[in-house]
Design an enzyme around this catalytic site. Structure first.
Site, PDB file in Angstrom:
ATOM      1  N   GLY A  40      31.111  13.290 -36.396  1.00  0.00           N
ATOM      2  CA  GLY A  40      30.398  14.263 -35.570  1.00  0.00           C
ATOM      3  C   GLY A  40      30.697  15.670 -36.059  1.00  0.00           C
ATOM      4  N   GLY A  71      34.429  16.294 -37.301  1.00  0.00           N
ATOM      5  CA  GLY A  71      34.663  15.539 -38.531  1.00  0.00           C
ATOM      6  C   GLY A  71      33.995  16.200 -39.725  1.00  0.00           C
ATOM      7  N   LEU A  94      30.006  23.259 -25.736  1.00  0.00           N
ATOM      8  CA  LEU A  94      29.775  24.404 -26.608  1.00  0.00           C
ATOM      9  C   LEU A  94      30.260  25.669 -25.921  1.00  0.00           C
ATOM     10  CD1 LEU A  94      26.134  23.533 -27.748  1.00  0.00           C
ATOM     11  CD2 LEU A  94      28.218  23.355 -29.117  1.00  0.00           C
ATOM     12  N   HIS A 134      29.151  28.775 -26.110  1.00  0.00           N
ATOM     13  CA  HIS A 134      28.112  29.647 -25.548  1.00  0.00           C
ATOM     14  C   HIS A 134      27.500  29.034 -24.291  1.00  0.00           C
ATOM     15  CE1 HIS A 134      26.856  27.391 -29.121  1.00  0.00           C
ATOM     16  NE2 HIS A 134      25.707  27.160 -28.511  1.00  0.00           N
ATOM     17  N   HIS A 156      10.853  41.302 -45.828  1.00  0.00           N
ATOM     18  CA  HIS A 156      10.874  40.655 -47.142  1.00  0.00           C
ATOM     19  C   HIS A 156      11.870  41.365 -48.040  1.00  0.00           C
ATOM     20  CE1 HIS A 156       9.503  38.546 -50.692  1.00  0.00           C
ATOM     21  NE2 HIS A 156       9.466  39.708 -51.322  1.00  0.00           N
TER      22      HIS A 156
HETATM   23  P1  FAD Z   1      38.204  25.729 -22.952  1.00  0.00           P
HETATM   24  O1  FAD Z   1      37.882  26.639 -24.049  1.00  0.00           O
HETATM   25  O2  FAD Z   1      38.742  24.398 -23.272  1.00  0.00           O
HETATM   26  O3  FAD Z   1      39.250  26.512 -22.030  1.00  0.00           O
HETATM   27  C1  FAD Z   1      39.874  25.921 -20.953  1.00  0.00           C
HETATM   28  C2  FAD Z   1      41.150  26.654 -20.684  1.00  0.00           C
HETATM   29  O4  FAD Z   1      41.683  26.180 -19.462  1.00  0.00           O
HETATM   30  C3  FAD Z   1      42.228  26.430 -21.726  1.00  0.00           C
HETATM   31  O5  FAD Z   1      42.698  27.660 -22.201  1.00  0.00           O
HETATM   32  C4  FAD Z   1      43.330  25.670 -21.000  1.00  0.00           C
HETATM   33  O6  FAD Z   1      44.619  26.056 -21.421  1.00  0.00           O
HETATM   34  C5  FAD Z   1      43.091  26.102 -19.561  1.00  0.00           C
HETATM   35  N1  FAD Z   1      43.530  25.146 -18.551  1.00  0.00           N
HETATM   36  C6  FAD Z   1      43.216  23.848 -18.437  1.00  0.00           C
HETATM   37  N2  FAD Z   1      43.742  23.325 -17.306  1.00  0.00           N
HETATM   38  C7  FAD Z   1      44.398  24.335 -16.695  1.00  0.00           C
HETATM   39  C8  FAD Z   1      45.123  24.427 -15.488  1.00  0.00           C
HETATM   40  N3  FAD Z   1      45.260  23.395 -14.659  1.00  0.00           N
HETATM   41  N4  FAD Z   1      45.673  25.619 -15.178  1.00  0.00           N
HETATM   42  C9  FAD Z   1      45.556  26.683 -16.009  1.00  0.00           C
HETATM   43  N5  FAD Z   1      44.861  26.648 -17.150  1.00  0.00           N
HETATM   44  C10 FAD Z   1      44.287  25.485 -17.479  1.00  0.00           C
HETATM   45  N6  FAD Z   1      31.904  25.360 -29.700  1.00  0.00           N
HETATM   46  C11 FAD Z   1      30.954  26.195 -30.169  1.00  0.00           C
HETATM   47  O7  FAD Z   1      30.074  26.592 -29.403  1.00  0.00           O
HETATM   48  N7  FAD Z   1      30.961  26.621 -31.467  1.00  0.00           N
HETATM   49  C12 FAD Z   1      31.896  26.210 -32.340  1.00  0.00           C
HETATM   50  O8  FAD Z   1      31.880  26.615 -33.496  1.00  0.00           O
HETATM   51  C13 FAD Z   1      32.899  25.327 -31.882  1.00  0.00           C
HETATM   52  N8  FAD Z   1      33.854  24.894 -32.725  1.00  0.00           N
HETATM   53  C14 FAD Z   1      34.843  24.079 -32.251  1.00  0.00           C
HETATM   54  C15 FAD Z   1      35.800  23.630 -33.148  1.00  0.00           C
HETATM   55  C16 FAD Z   1      36.815  22.797 -32.714  1.00  0.00           C
HETATM   56  C17 FAD Z   1      37.860  22.332 -33.682  1.00  0.00           C
HETATM   57  C18 FAD Z   1      36.870  22.419 -31.342  1.00  0.00           C
HETATM   58  C19 FAD Z   1      37.980  21.559 -30.846  1.00  0.00           C
HETATM   59  C20 FAD Z   1      35.907  22.851 -30.449  1.00  0.00           C
HETATM   60  C21 FAD Z   1      34.874  23.672 -30.900  1.00  0.00           C
HETATM   61  N9  FAD Z   1      33.854  24.106 -30.059  1.00  0.00           N
HETATM   62  C22 FAD Z   1      32.875  24.926 -30.528  1.00  0.00           C
HETATM   63  C23 FAD Z   1      33.814  23.705 -28.645  1.00  0.00           C
HETATM   64  C24 FAD Z   1      34.336  24.851 -27.775  1.00  0.00           C
HETATM   65  O9  FAD Z   1      35.650  25.178 -28.175  1.00  0.00           O
HETATM   66  C25 FAD Z   1      34.315  24.459 -26.309  1.00  0.00           C
HETATM   67  O10 FAD Z   1      33.028  24.005 -25.973  1.00  0.00           O
HETATM   68  C26 FAD Z   1      34.656  25.644 -25.435  1.00  0.00           C
HETATM   69  O11 FAD Z   1      35.930  26.149 -25.739  1.00  0.00           O
HETATM   70  C27 FAD Z   1      34.608  25.259 -23.959  1.00  0.00           C
HETATM   71  O12 FAD Z   1      34.939  26.358 -23.178  1.00  0.00           O
HETATM   72  P2  FAD Z   1      35.582  26.197 -21.743  1.00  0.00           P
HETATM   73  O13 FAD Z   1      35.791  27.599 -21.257  1.00  0.00           O
HETATM   74  O14 FAD Z   1      34.795  25.271 -20.927  1.00  0.00           O
HETATM   75  O15 FAD Z   1      36.988  25.481 -21.960  1.00  0.00           O
HETATM   76  P1  NAD Z   2      31.285  14.431 -31.477  1.00  0.00           P
HETATM   77  O1  NAD Z   2      30.799  13.796 -30.258  1.00  0.00           O
HETATM   78  O2  NAD Z   2      30.478  15.498 -32.134  1.00  0.00           O
HETATM   79  O3  NAD Z   2      31.530  13.339 -32.615  1.00  0.00           O
HETATM   80  C1  NAD Z   2      32.335  12.229 -32.411  1.00  0.00           C
HETATM   81  C2  NAD Z   2      31.867  11.159 -33.370  1.00  0.00           C
HETATM   82  O4  NAD Z   2      32.820  10.134 -33.372  1.00  0.00           O
HETATM   83  C3  NAD Z   2      30.535  10.561 -32.961  1.00  0.00           C
HETATM   84  O5  NAD Z   2      29.659  10.587 -34.050  1.00  0.00           O
HETATM   85  C4  NAD Z   2      30.914   9.150 -32.540  1.00  0.00           C
HETATM   86  O6  NAD Z   2      29.897   8.209 -32.800  1.00  0.00           O
HETATM   87  C5  NAD Z   2      32.143   8.909 -33.395  1.00  0.00           C
HETATM   88  N1  NAD Z   2      33.033   7.883 -32.870  1.00  0.00           N
HETATM   89  C6  NAD Z   2      33.385   7.664 -31.587  1.00  0.00           C
HETATM   90  N2  NAD Z   2      34.235   6.613 -31.503  1.00  0.00           N
HETATM   91  C7  NAD Z   2      34.421   6.176 -32.775  1.00  0.00           C
HETATM   92  C8  NAD Z   2      35.175   5.128 -33.357  1.00  0.00           C
HETATM   93  N3  NAD Z   2      35.897   4.300 -32.598  1.00  0.00           N
HETATM   94  N4  NAD Z   2      35.147   4.961 -34.689  1.00  0.00           N
HETATM   95  C9  NAD Z   2      34.406   5.784 -35.469  1.00  0.00           C
HETATM   96  N5  NAD Z   2      33.648   6.785 -34.967  1.00  0.00           N
HETATM   97  C10 NAD Z   2      33.666   6.983 -33.647  1.00  0.00           C
HETATM   98  O7  NAD Z   2      32.760  14.930 -31.132  1.00  0.00           O
HETATM   99  P2  NAD Z   2      33.776  15.816 -31.960  1.00  0.00           P
HETATM  100  O8  NAD Z   2      33.293  16.009 -33.360  1.00  0.00           O
HETATM  101  O9  NAD Z   2      35.109  15.229 -31.712  1.00  0.00           O
HETATM  102  O10 NAD Z   2      33.671  17.191 -31.202  1.00  0.00           O
HETATM  103  C11 NAD Z   2      33.985  17.273 -29.799  1.00  0.00           C
HETATM  104  C12 NAD Z   2      33.138  18.301 -29.123  1.00  0.00           C
HETATM  105  O11 NAD Z   2      33.476  19.600 -29.577  1.00  0.00           O
HETATM  106  C13 NAD Z   2      31.680  18.076 -29.380  1.00  0.00           C
HETATM  107  O12 NAD Z   2      31.031  17.859 -28.162  1.00  0.00           O
HETATM  108  C14 NAD Z   2      31.181  19.331 -30.002  1.00  0.00           C
HETATM  109  O13 NAD Z   2      30.016  19.794 -29.379  1.00  0.00           O
HETATM  110  C15 NAD Z   2      32.295  20.332 -29.813  1.00  0.00           C
HETATM  111  N6  NAD Z   2      32.395  21.064 -31.081  1.00  0.00           N
HETATM  112  C16 NAD Z   2      31.387  21.919 -31.394  1.00  0.00           C
HETATM  113  C17 NAD Z   2      31.393  22.554 -32.605  1.00  0.00           C
HETATM  114  C18 NAD Z   2      30.266  23.463 -32.951  1.00  0.00           C
HETATM  115  O14 NAD Z   2      29.545  23.866 -32.052  1.00  0.00           O
HETATM  116  N7  NAD Z   2      30.080  23.829 -34.206  1.00  0.00           N
HETATM  117  C19 NAD Z   2      32.413  22.338 -33.510  1.00  0.00           C
HETATM  118  C20 NAD Z   2      33.419  21.444 -33.162  1.00  0.00           C
HETATM  119  C21 NAD Z   2      33.391  20.817 -31.938  1.00  0.00           C
END
Ligand code: FAD
Ligand code: NAD
Length: 468
Positions: free
Chosen positions: A186, A189, A322, A324, A447
């Site tokens: 996904g 990965g 996400l 945003h 352009h």
């Molecule tokens: P989070 O960002 O998870 O924030 C939740 C916060 O709540 C955390 O700081 C946590 O410490 C705090 N918290 C939890 N429970 C408690 C509690 N009980 N008390 C106090 N604090 C608590 N999304 C994109 O749109 N673009 C990207 O490029 C993108 N790249 C990503 C790359 C990776 C490797 C990962 C893992 C995610 C990525 N995402 C991306 C997804 C994105 O990070 C999340 O969708 C987003 O951060 C969600 O925002 P949120 O505010 O809901 O929660």
């Molecule tokens: P994902 O849902 O994008 O991908 C997970 C993948 O793992 C899927 O393709 C699924 O079929 C596969 N999978 C599940 N179980 C499996 C198994 N047992 N063996 C092999 N494959 C398996 O999830 P993610 O890549 O872990 O990301 C988590 C979330 O974070 C996503 O919802 C994504 O939107 C968000 N995220 C967003 C961005 C971005 O916006 N650029 C970047 C990183 C993460």
């Protein structure tokens, strides 16, 4: 109001929580925001969007320099060396700058930050288990849950956060893996797999689903897969991972492929099989919040939970995970609290994969339109036929626009190619403003720019494409 009384207490300072807190303060509310982590900004700023994009940027530059991609520009480099420590330090510095930036924004907007675990305590109360010890009780007219999500793993795969880790582990490998096995093809990965591939690792992606990126438009996914394979990413689709075994520096991953048990050996394993809503320690069950069986908090169209005065947004509620999306929900929720018409248009939320080429999806895919029986027209234009793309050496990719067959209203906007993430903004605005393909075709695009690919794809919807 006493120091512990607030109009709004936000639990979680990720993009959903911190942006919602600031908007609420702008609307005149007295706001507190609690986070259990010292650095504000949530998953996104600490271990998600920002550090992964910093590494994607650095690794792409390294790859271009080290693998001869600059030769065609007439740039010959004698020796290119990787300083991984410096690359990781740059990423960490960007994270520090942005997370302390959130602290600054809180100060500027008068949002009070609490560092500790927030727990719902009933009757509009939230307790904060303070990091330094002790508990503080806050009372609020409204509580906004923005506790985000956590990485998950799969049965048989235990994380040691070293040889077998998650996305956070993969943001800081101390050396480039020889063979990185990625479980899950996904977004994570592909993005983090790309980072380490560019830095020299062999990367094998094991994906459960038989189809590559099933939620992305098929034409776009097909081109992206071709490009990733050309870069040397290896894929095993339709396989079920059943376990991992660590022995010293080696990890054996077991999987089933077409009914056969197989193994693959690597020196690092990245588990990227999705994330789960995070309600750990929140007291959600005791508070009577309705959640589905996966712990996702249920809300109405305005982000109200079933418990009066408690709202939820972001990764902890249904929908794409996400940053945003979380931000916009945070704003809409607090605007609704303030009696304003808060609203999120889920048809216009871009989803981007920041690989090379980038993949951008806004609105409906062709498969979705077909399944829904919606009549559509489509237009496509390749990067190859765009002057700017040629000048940049970025000729792989296309823009695809889907418009309603009768009204011409844009329903889907898809890009695979360089800067797809930026091009997607035009698609999101077009869908938000209910634009027609004709509107885009008649808007003047500078352009030479990649944005002309959008204009040509829009012209193609009407059968009037010019430059091909
Ligand atoms: P989070 O960002 O998870 O924030 C939740 C916060 O709540 C955390 O700081 C946590 O410490 C705090 N918290 C939890 N429970 C408690 C509690 N009980 N008390 C106090 N604090 C608590 N999304 C994109 O749109 N673009 C990207 O490029 C993108 N790249 C990503 C790359 C990776 C490797 C990962 C893992 C995610 C990525 N995402 C991306 C997804 C994105 O990070 C999340 O969708 C987003 O951060 C969600 O925002 P949120 O505010 O809901 O929660
Ligand atoms: P994902 O849902 O994008 O991908 C997970 C993948 O793992 C899927 O393709 C699924 O079929 C596969 N999978 C599940 N179980 C499996 C198994 N047992 N063996 C092999 N494959 C398996 O999830 P993610 O890549 O872990 O990301 C988590 C979330 O974070 C996503 O919802 C994504 O939107 C968000 N995220 C967003 C961005 C971005 O916006 N650029 C970047 C990183 C993460």
């Amino acid at each position: 109001m006493s120091d512990n009384e607030f109009d709004l207490v936000v639990i979680g300072a990720g993009p959903g929580g911190y942006v919602g807190a600031i908007r609420a303060a702008q609307l005149g509310m007295k706001v507190a925001c609690i986070d259990k982590e010292a650095k504000l900004g949530g998953t996104c700023l600490r271990v998600g969007c920002i550090p992964s994009k910093a590494l994607l940027e650095s690794s792409e530059r390294y790859h271009q320099a080290a693998d001869g991609l600059l030769d065609a520009h007439g740039i010959k480099l004698a020796k290119v060396e990787l300083d991984l420590d410096a690359m990781l330090a740059r990423k960490d510095k960007i994270v520090d700058q942005l997370t302390s930036g959130v602290a600054g924004l809180f100060k500027k907007n008068g949002v009070t930050a609490f560092h500790g675990l927030g727990k719902l305590a009933g009757d509009g109360k939230v307790t904060v288990q303070l990091e330094g010890g002790g508990t503080q009780t806050l009372t609020a007219k409204n509580i906004l849950i923005a506790t985000g999500s956590e990485p998950t793993t799969i049965p048989g795969v235990e994380l040691d956060y070293d040889r077998v880790g998650n996305s956070t582990t993969a943001l800081s490998y101390p050396t480039v893996p020889e063979h990185l096995v990625v479980i899950g093809g996904g977004v994570i990965g592909l993005e983090l797999g790309s980072v380490w591939r560019r830095l020299g690792a062999k990367v094998t992606v094991l994906e459960y689903m038989p189809d590559f990126l099933p939620t992305v438009d098929k034409d776009i996914a097909r081109q992206a897969l071709k490009a990733f394979k050309k870069q040397g990413l290896e894929f095993k689709m339709g396989v079920k991972v059943t376990g991992t075994k660590v022995e010293g520096e080696k990890v054996t991953v077991s999987y089933e492929e077409k009914g056969e048990n197989k193994t693959i050996e690597g020196d690092r394993v990245l588990v990227a099989t999705g994330r789960r809503a995070n309600t750990d320690g929140l007291g959600a069950k005791e508070a009577g919040l309705e959640m589905d069986k996966r712990g996702v908090i249920q809300v109405d169209d305005h982000f109200r939970t079933n418990v009066p005065g408690i709202w939820a947004i972001g990764d902890v509620i249904p929908g794409p995970m996400l940053a945003h999306k979380a931000e916009h929900e945070g704003v809409a929720a607090v605007e609704t609290m303030a009696g304003e018409p808060g609203h999120v248009n889920y048809d216009a939320i871009p989803g981007i994969i920041y690989t090379h080429p980038e993949v951008a999806t806004v609105g409906k895919t062709e498969q979705q339109l077909k399944e829904a029986g919606i009549p559509y027209k489509k237009g496509k234009f390749p990067f190859m036929a765009n002057g700017r793309a040629k000048a940049m050496g970025e000729t792989d990719g296309m823009v695809k626009i889907l418009a309603h067959a009768e009204t011409d209203r844009i329903l889907g906007f898809h890009v695979v190619g360089a800067h797809a993430s930026d091009l997607a903004a035009e698609g999101a605005v077009a869908i938000e403003f209910s634009a027609s393909a004709e509107d885009l075709a008649r808007s003047v695009h500078a352009h030479p720019t990649l944005s002309e690919i959008i204009k040509e794809a829009a012209l193609d919807v009407a059968g009037r494409v010019v430059n091909i």
